[in-house]
Structure formats: structure tokens, C-alpha cells
Design an enzyme around this catalytic site. Structure first.
Site, PDB file in Angstrom:
ATOM      1  N   LYS A  87      31.615  55.017  42.427  1.00 56.30           N
ATOM      2  CA  LYS A  87      32.942  54.686  42.931  1.00 56.30           C
ATOM      3  C   LYS A  87      33.307  55.490  44.176  1.00 56.30           C
ATOM      4  O   LYS A  87      32.974  56.667  44.282  1.00 56.30           O
ATOM      5  CB  LYS A  87      34.004  54.987  41.857  1.00 56.30           C
ATOM      6  CG  LYS A  87      34.009  54.030  40.685  1.00 56.30           C
ATOM      7  CD  LYS A  87      35.144  54.404  39.733  1.00 56.30           C
ATOM      8  CE  LYS A  87      35.031  53.735  38.385  1.00 56.30           C
ATOM      9  NZ  LYS A  87      35.290  52.278  38.417  1.00 56.30           N
ATOM     10  N   GLY A 159      41.208  53.166  31.424  1.00 54.49           N
ATOM     11  CA  GLY A 159      41.453  54.400  30.687  1.00 54.49           C
ATOM     12  C   GLY A 159      42.501  54.286  29.606  1.00 54.49           C
ATOM     13  O   GLY A 159      42.986  55.303  29.104  1.00 54.49           O
ATOM     14  N   ARG A 171      43.512  35.794  33.332  1.00 49.66           N
ATOM     15  CA  ARG A 171      44.219  34.510  33.232  1.00 49.66           C
ATOM     16  C   ARG A 171      44.881  34.155  34.569  1.00 49.66           C
ATOM     17  O   ARG A 171      44.899  33.002  34.984  1.00 49.66           O
ATOM     18  CB  ARG A 171      45.294  34.584  32.149  1.00 49.66           C
ATOM     19  CG  ARG A 171      44.775  34.440  30.737  1.00 49.66           C
ATOM     20  CD  ARG A 171      45.917  34.194  29.765  1.00 49.66           C
ATOM     21  NE  ARG A 171      45.516  34.266  28.377  1.00 49.66           N
ATOM     22  CZ  ARG A 171      44.941  33.256  27.713  1.00 49.66           C
ATOM     23  NH1 ARG A 171      44.687  32.114  28.320  1.00 49.66           N
ATOM     24  NH2 ARG A 171      44.608  33.392  26.448  1.00 49.66           N
TER      25      ARG A 171
END
Lengths: 300, 196
Positions: A87, A159, A171
Site C-alpha cells: 500500500k 479494520g 450494491r
């Protein structure tokens, strides 16, 4: 594409996006040590995300969260044969240059770390290593793809062990794609303006009925059932962060989540792999998090 | 002749792309996850993906032996990238406990061309397909390091250090180190179907 086979071309769209195609149907697991990376690979993870702290700890400890130490990334790269991701902070193009130089296979420009730029994301076209970026809706996903992202993951709320935001975001993205597909061509110009995305990408999504890149899900997945639900909602694969190594029996849970992702539409298998996994991560309800502590709000 | 049915191993990876191409070529298709799905197939394809993941899932499901059996018994089988690794009798630089189907008398080196930053597109010379060269998409790809005499070399790619074998055929089994399922060119799939 070059016609000269003696001069192969690296870093093309096709190899960047194609790499994500190869991860489909798989589980990408957050790991903070080489031992965890080994457990993830043994369990059948299709890739690992190397980081210093899982999101649950980032959340608990606070402070500025940055790219991991190159030594730690090197150790994980040396330990496993599956792809290794890592990351960088949103907008931190120098962290990305460093990760590319370390030879990681994919970079996650992630809202889980503290943003380095509150206006701009990284210009991802400048890199041969591919990028995955988070999105909470279709406009955000298409802005990232326009900047060169070769893979998208719905953000969820990392987290927490609470899957509700992952559900909302998946969705939302799928719903907005369906809405675009139903528009007539002359309505797409305004639609592009409304979701703040480039017209060409909007038109492509409307035509194809899907994103032009692979769509994974992330943020709050803690059980095999969570993973299977996200697959049934249309995810191409799953990122699991704190959910595995913050649980009672990581090796067993990791293996169960991998199987659940393959057999997401088979409740008999899901029932079998959900048994006896020990304690799930304790978790935090997203509703109880103050809005300014919600990681999914980061990114623009 | 009846329309043949092609199974695509659907545990992990880019199996949908293979299914789409076979669909477009007018054959029946079926995703394969269990040994029961192997019944009545006229051909099988093993897609790209992560070979360690596929190997683990195949072992969990008990399909390692059944797939190995149908390949050995002469079912036409196509393997691409991870699929080539799964069909190789010997894997170099794999995990020591990595299990594969085998059936192709080759030794492949995993991730031979390097990590993702080195992934590339290049023209692959494949005389068996005629002209032009095939557009090869190589993603953390393997290469064939050794092949027994009964293995035909179908494709090679030129590298600075020399040419590398990236497509082979042995009897009814075809394997490529690259991803024909990601190319806008269905000649590998059509050639494979002609072996049925």
C-alpha cells in the site's frame, strides 16, 4: 503493441488489467510478517498485501500511517511465490516509485493509510506496476480508472469486521452500472457530469454493462459467509484485512474464506467450511464510528 | 457430428474468458469444479490464475486425481499459464508441496520472465497457426525449460538472452505460457478444438 517480438512491451494496459483477471475468484490477504504470508499462501490465497499494521491496529493506534519498511516488504517477497501487493498513501507518488523499485506486483493506493494529498491521486499511467484503488461508488471508480488504476476494490470500512459498508458500496457500484446501461445514448452526457466521471468511460460502462477492470471487494470481511455474500453481490474476488490474523485460528479461517470464495453459491459447502473456526475478530460497528474516523470517506 | 462439450476448470482465475471464447466458437461449455463435472467432456481447459491456489483448491475438492486421470487417458486438454504449470510433469521454482495434474512431459519454470513489472506483450511465432504471429500476453509467465522428444514445440518468443519455448503440444495436450484468452485472437482455441 509492438510488432517486433525482440522488443517486448511491458506495462501495457492489457498486462496490468490482465494480472487482475488472474486473481479473480481468489482471496488477497493482509499480512504483516513473512510467517503470516506463508500461512496465507498455504491456505490458498491468490496474493498477499504486505503491510506493517493491519487496519484494525491502524485504527486502534492512530497516528500517521505510511508505506511499509522496504526490508519488511523484501522479506515477504522472498518468502512466498504468489504475487505481493503493498500500500501507498493516496497521492504519494514517491512511495509508489519506491514500491515499483522493490518489485512488488501490485500497488494499492489506499485510504487505509493517511492521505498524502487531499486533492490529487497518483498519476498511475506513469508506472509499469499496476495499481488497485478503492471506490465507494461508480464515479469514484471511473475517476481512478481514468488515472490509470487497473483494478478496483469497493472500499467498505477497513479494520471493523463489519461488512455493512462493503455491501453498501458493492450494491451502489453495481446499481449505478445497471442504471447507466438503461440510459439512452443522449442521456449519457449528463450522467457523466452527474457522477463526475469521464464521458468515454461512462459510455463504455453503459455499453458493456460492467467496469472495464476487475472489481474486488474489501473492508470488514471477517467470515466465509461475508466473503460468499460479496461474491454473490457480484464481486470478482475478495480482500481480507484484519479479519484473518485478528481471529482465533488464522490458518483455518484463511483456508475457509478461500473455499467460501470459490464455492460462494453452494450453501452446503459454505456450511461445512463455516464450522469450528474459533473466534472471529471482535469488530466495531461502523455506525458507532464518528464520521471523521471512517476510512472510506478518504479519496476524492 | 454432435457439438462437442468443453469443460473449463473453474476453481480460480480467468476461467470466464475461456468459457466466453469457446462459447463464441459454437461448442457447448461447462465450468468444472468437481469430478462429477468431468463426465462426458470432449475436451478440457485449465485457465490462467495462481497455480498454488488452484493446486490447493483442487486437492481440497479431490479433483487432482480425477483430472490427472482424464488427461492421461487422452482427453484433449488446453492449459494456459498457470494451466501449463498444472499440466507439467516437473515444476521448477514452485512450492515443494505444489501438486499438479501432470500429463505433459515438460519442465516449466514458474514466474520465469520475472515479476509483474516484467510482464509483457510480444509476438509469438507459431507456424502451426500460420501468419501473422500470435499476440502473446505474458503475465508473471512460466517458460518451458525442458521438453521430452515426444513434445512438439508450437511457439517461441525471442528474448535478449535467446528464444524461449512458450507453446507446446504433446498428443492431445496443448499448453501455452501466455494467455490466448486475453488476446483478441481465437486461433489457439480453434486449433485446439481441431484436435478433438
Amino acid at each position: 503493441m509492438s510488432q517486433d517480438s525482440a522488443n517486448p512491451v511491458t506495462g501495457t494496459d492489457r498486462v496490468k488489467r490482465g494480472m487482475a483477471e488472474m486473481l479473480k475468484g481468489g482471496v488477497i490477504m493482509d499480512v504483516v510478517t513473512p510467517e503470516q504470508a506463508r500461512i496465507a499462501e498455504d491456505a490458498g490465497a491468490c496474493a498477499v498485501m504486505a503491510l506493517e499494521r493491519v487496519p484494525a491496529d491502524i485504527r486502534a493506534e492512530g497516528g500517521v500511517s505510511r508505506m511499509s519498511d522496504p526490508d519488511m516488504i523484501d522479506e515477504i517477497v522472498a518468502t512466498v511465490s504468489i504475487p505481493v501487493m503493498a500500500k501507498v498513501r493516496i497521492g504519494h507518488f514517491v512511495e509508489a516509485q519506491i514500491l515499483q523499485s522493490l518489485g512488488v506486483d501490485y500497488i494499492d493506493e489506499s485510504e487505509v493509510l493517511t492521505p498524502a494529498d487531499y486533492a490529487n491521486h497518483i498519476d498511475k499511467w506513469q508506472f509499469t506496476v499496476p495499481f488497485v484503488c478503492g471506490a465507494t461508488n461508480l464515479g469514484e471508480a471511473l475517476r481512478r480508472i481514468n488515472e490509470g488504476a487497473a483494478m478496483i476494490r469497493s472500499k467498505g470500512e477497513a479494520g471493523t469486521g463489519d461488512v455493512s459498508n462493503a455491501t453498501t458500496h458493492m450494491r451502489k457500484i453495481r446499481g449505478e452500472i445497471a442504471q447507466l446501461s438503461a440510459l439512452s445514448p443522449d442521456e449519457l452526457y449528463v450522467a457523466a457530469k452527474e457522477i463526475q466521471a469521464p464521458y468515454d468511460l461512462v459510455a463504455e460502462v453503459a455499453r458493456e454493462g460492467r467496469l472495464p477492470v476487475v472489481l474486488f471487494t474489501a473492508g470488514g470481511i471477517a467470515t466465509p459467509a461475508d466473503a460468499a455474500m460479496m461474491m454473490q453481490l457480484g464481486a470478482d474476488g475478495v480482500f481480507v484485512g484484519s479479519g484473518i490474523f485478528k481471529s482465533g485460528d488464522p490458518a483455518r479461517r484463511a483456508h475457509a474464506v478461500v473455499q467460501a470464495t470459490t464455492h460462494y453459491d453452494n450453501p452446503d459447502v459454505l456450511a461445512k467450511v463455516s464450522r469450528g473456526l474459533g473466534e472471529a475478530m471482535v469488530g466495531i460497528n461502523v455506525d458507532e464510528l464518528p464520521v471523521d474516523h471512517r476510512l472510506a470517506e478518504r479519496g476524492w | 457430428m454432435n457439438v462437442p462439450t468443453v469443460g473449463v476448470l473453474a476453481l480460480q482465475g480467468a476461467f470466464r474468458e475461456h468459457l466466453n471464447i469457446f462459447d463464441s466458437l459454437g461448442v457447448n461449455t461447462r465450468g468444472v469444479r468437481t469430478s462429477a463435472d468431468l463426465a462426458g467432456l470432449d475436451a478440457l481447459a485449465i485457465p490462467g490464475g495462481e497455480s498454488t491456489t488452484m493446486s490447493r483448491l483442487a486437492a481440497d475438492l479431490g479433483v487432482l486425481e480425477p483430472v490427472a486421470d482424464v488427461v492421461r487417458s487422452g482427453l484433449p486438454t488446453l492449459g494456459t499459464c498457470a494451466g501449463m504449470i498444472m499440466l507439467a510433469d516437473e515444476v521448477i521454482d514452485g512450492r515443494s508441496d505444489q501438486q499438479s495434474f501432470g500429463g505433459l512431459q515438460i519442465a516449466v519454470r514458474r514466474n520465469a520472465f520475472g515479476r509483474q513489472s516484467e510482464s509483457f506483450e510480444a509476438q509469438v511465432s507459431m507456424p502451426v497457426l500460420g501468419e501473422p504471429a500470435f499476440p502473446g500476453v505474458f503475465i508473471r509467465a512460466p517458460w518451458v525449460e525442458q521438453a521430452s522428444e515426444s513434445v512438439e514445440v508450437w511457439g517461441q518468443v525471442e528474448r535478449p538472452e535467446g528464444s524461449r519455448i512458450v507453446a507446446v503440444r504433446q498428443g492431445p495436450v496443448v499448453a501455452t505460457a501466455f494467455h490466448p484468452e486475453l488476446a483478441d485472437d481465437d486461433r489457439v482455441h480453434r486449433k485446439f478444438l481441431s484436435l478433438i
